[in-house]
Write a protein that holds these residues in place. Sequence first.
Motif, PDB file in Angstrom:
ATOM      1  N   ILE A   1       0.834  -1.203   0.000  1.00 43.71           N
ATOM      2  CA  ILE A   1       0.000   0.000   0.000  1.00 43.71           C
ATOM      3  C   ILE A   1       0.867   1.251   0.000  1.00 43.71           C
ATOM      4  O   ILE A   1       1.771   1.394   0.803  1.00 43.71           O
ATOM      5  CB  ILE A   1      -0.941   0.014   1.222  1.00 43.71           C
ATOM      6  CG1 ILE A   1      -1.930  -1.158   1.133  1.00 43.71           C
ATOM      7  CG2 ILE A   1      -1.688   1.340   1.321  1.00 43.71           C
ATOM      8  CD1 ILE A   1      -2.803  -1.313   2.350  1.00 43.71           C
ATOM      9  N   LYS A   2       0.566   2.152  -0.932  1.00 46.24           N
ATOM     10  CA  LYS A   2       1.221   3.465  -0.972  1.00 46.24           C
ATOM     11  C   LYS A   2       0.290   4.444  -0.258  1.00 46.24           C
ATOM     12  O   LYS A   2      -0.871   4.595  -0.620  1.00 46.24           O
ATOM     13  CB  LYS A   2       1.450   3.907  -2.411  1.00 46.24           C
ATOM     14  CG  LYS A   2       2.160   5.230  -2.534  1.00 46.24           C
ATOM     15  CD  LYS A   2       2.413   5.559  -3.989  1.00 46.24           C
ATOM     16  CE  LYS A   2       3.151   6.814  -4.266  1.00 46.24           C
ATOM     17  NZ  LYS A   2       3.215   7.886  -3.426  1.00 46.24           N
TER      18      LYS A   2
ATOM     19  N   ASN B   1      -0.510   8.266   1.234  1.00 49.56           N
ATOM     20  CA  ASN B   1      -0.269   9.708   1.234  1.00 49.56           C
ATOM     21  C   ASN B   1      -1.125  10.294   2.337  1.00 49.56           C
ATOM     22  O   ASN B   1      -2.308   9.962   2.452  1.00 49.56           O
ATOM     23  CB  ASN B   1      -0.666  10.334  -0.105  1.00 49.56           C
ATOM     24  CG  ASN B   1       0.226   9.884  -1.227  1.00 49.56           C
ATOM     25  OD1 ASN B   1       1.440   9.956  -1.119  1.00 49.56           O
ATOM     26  ND2 ASN B   1      -0.368   9.394  -2.302  1.00 49.56           N
TER      27      ASN B   1
ATOM     28  N   GLU C   1      -4.920   9.107   1.616  1.00 50.49           N
ATOM     29  CA  GLU C   1      -5.297   8.266   0.489  1.00 50.49           C
ATOM     30  C   GLU C   1      -4.370   7.063   0.509  1.00 50.49           C
ATOM     31  O   GLU C   1      -3.159   7.214   0.660  1.00 50.49           O
ATOM     32  CB  GLU C   1      -5.152   9.023  -0.829  1.00 50.49           C
ATOM     33  CG  GLU C   1      -5.556   8.197  -2.035  1.00 50.49           C
ATOM     34  CD  GLU C   1      -5.457   8.988  -3.316  1.00 50.49           C
ATOM     35  OE1 GLU C   1      -6.466   9.560  -3.747  1.00 50.49           O
ATOM     36  OE2 GLU C   1      -4.339   9.029  -3.874  1.00 50.49           O
ATOM     37  N   ALA C   2      -4.939   5.882   0.389  1.00 51.65           N
ATOM     38  CA  ALA C   2      -4.164   4.638   0.361  1.00 51.65           C
ATOM     39  C   ALA C   2      -4.458   3.931  -0.964  1.00 51.65           C
ATOM     40  O   ALA C   2      -5.619   3.723  -1.318  1.00 51.65           O
ATOM     41  CB  ALA C   2      -4.553   3.749   1.540  1.00 51.65           C
ATOM     42  N   ARG C   3      -3.376   3.587  -1.671  1.00 50.27           N
ATOM     43  CA  ARG C   3      -3.514   2.901  -2.961  1.00 50.27           C
ATOM     44  C   ARG C   3      -2.744   1.595  -2.913  1.00 50.27           C
ATOM     45  O   ARG C   3      -1.613   1.546  -2.440  1.00 50.27           O
ATOM     46  CB  ARG C   3      -2.940   3.746  -4.092  1.00 50.27           C
ATOM     47  CG  ARG C   3      -3.685   5.002  -4.371  1.00 50.27           C
ATOM     48  CD  ARG C   3      -2.967   5.807  -5.466  1.00 50.27           C
ATOM     49  NE  ARG C   3      -3.716   6.995  -5.768  1.00 50.27           N
ATOM     50  CZ  ARG C   3      -4.458   7.148  -6.854  1.00 50.27           C
ATOM     51  NH1 ARG C   3      -4.523   6.195  -7.747  1.00 50.27           N
ATOM     52  NH2 ARG C   3      -5.127   8.258  -7.048  1.00 50.27           N
ATOM     53  N   GLY C   4      -3.391   0.554  -3.406  1.00 54.18           N
ATOM     54  CA  GLY C   4      -2.717  -0.732  -3.476  1.00 54.18           C
ATOM     55  C   GLY C   4      -3.541  -1.731  -4.261  1.00 54.18           C
ATOM     56  O   GLY C   4      -4.777  -1.704  -4.217  1.00 54.18           O
TER      57      GLY C   4
ATOM     58  N   GLY D   1      -4.373  -1.875  -7.239  1.00 50.72           N
ATOM     59  CA  GLY D   1      -5.324  -1.268  -8.152  1.00 50.72           C
ATOM     60  C   GLY D   1      -6.551  -0.672  -7.479  1.00 50.72           C
ATOM     61  O   GLY D   1      -7.508  -0.308  -8.160  1.00 50.72           O
ATOM     62  N   GLN D   2      -6.543  -0.575  -6.174  1.00 54.57           N
ATOM     63  CA  GLN D   2      -7.682  -0.044  -5.419  1.00 54.57           C
ATOM     64  C   GLN D   2      -7.239   1.211  -4.668  1.00 54.57           C
ATOM     65  O   GLN D   2      -6.080   1.344  -4.288  1.00 54.57           O
ATOM     66  CB  GLN D   2      -8.189  -1.077  -4.415  1.00 54.57           C
ATOM     67  CG  GLN D   2      -8.605  -2.398  -5.026  1.00 54.57           C
ATOM     68  CD  GLN D   2      -9.814  -2.254  -5.932  1.00 54.57           C
ATOM     69  OE1 GLN D   2     -10.819  -1.658  -5.540  1.00 54.57           O
ATOM     70  NE2 GLN D   2      -9.715  -2.777  -7.135  1.00 54.57           N
ATOM     71  N   THR D   3      -8.186   2.116  -4.415  1.00 61.75           N
ATOM     72  CA  THR D   3      -7.901   3.333  -3.667  1.00 61.75           C
ATOM     73  C   THR D   3      -8.955   3.536  -2.585  1.00 61.75           C
ATOM     74  O   THR D   3     -10.149   3.404  -2.842  1.00 61.75           O
ATOM     75  CB  THR D   3      -7.909   4.566  -4.598  1.00 61.75           C
ATOM     76  OG1 THR D   3      -6.918   4.377  -5.607  1.00 61.75           O
ATOM     77  CG2 THR D   3      -7.603   5.830  -3.833  1.00 61.75           C
TER      78      THR D   3
ATOM     79  N   SER E   1      -9.836   6.489   0.451  1.00 63.90           N
ATOM     80  CA  SER E   1      -9.466   7.838   0.876  1.00 63.90           C
ATOM     81  C   SER E   1     -10.383   8.271   2.010  1.00 63.90           C
ATOM     82  O   SER E   1     -11.496   7.764   2.163  1.00 63.90           O
ATOM     83  CB  SER E   1      -9.568   8.819  -0.288  1.00 63.90           C
ATOM     84  OG  SER E   1     -10.896   8.863  -0.769  1.00 63.90           O
TER      85      SER E   1
ATOM     86  N   PRO F   1     -12.928   1.300  -1.710  1.00 62.39           N
ATOM     87  CA  PRO F   1     -13.169   0.934  -3.104  1.00 62.39           C
ATOM     88  C   PRO F   1     -14.275  -0.124  -3.175  1.00 62.39           C
ATOM     89  O   PRO F   1     -14.541  -0.823  -2.189  1.00 62.39           O
ATOM     90  CB  PRO F   1     -11.822   0.369  -3.555  1.00 62.39           C
ATOM     91  CG  PRO F   1     -11.157  -0.094  -2.307  1.00 62.39           C
ATOM     92  CD  PRO F   1     -11.636   0.826  -1.225  1.00 62.39           C
TER      93      PRO F   1
END
Length: 102
Positions: free
Chosen positions: A39-40, A42, A53-56, A58-60, A62, A79
């Motif tokens: 998970i990336k 921000n 916001e968390a992305r991993g 292919g899902q986000t 926030s 998501p």
Amino acid sequence: MSEPMTVNIPHQLGADEARQRIANGFARTVGSVPGGALIKLNERWDGNRMIFEARGLGQTASGFIDVADTVVTLTVTLPPLLAGLVDKLRGRVRDAGQLLLR
């Protein structure tokens, strides 16, 4: 997008100490969930509100965390893949938040 999930986590730390604990441990807590290493995250603070916001995979997801003197309120939009798990996730999020605020 799904409806936001809101979790209230009561505490007795005061806003300043609760904010500090969240600032120091939120990324670590996100990283400790299954798949968390992928998970990336921000995040930024605006007063006593952390916007994230968390992305991993292919899902986000926030949302934001509002820190007050006696309660922390997390509001997150999940998501579609996770939206059906809101009831199970709510308890896990509350438990993780309580551990973070200990």
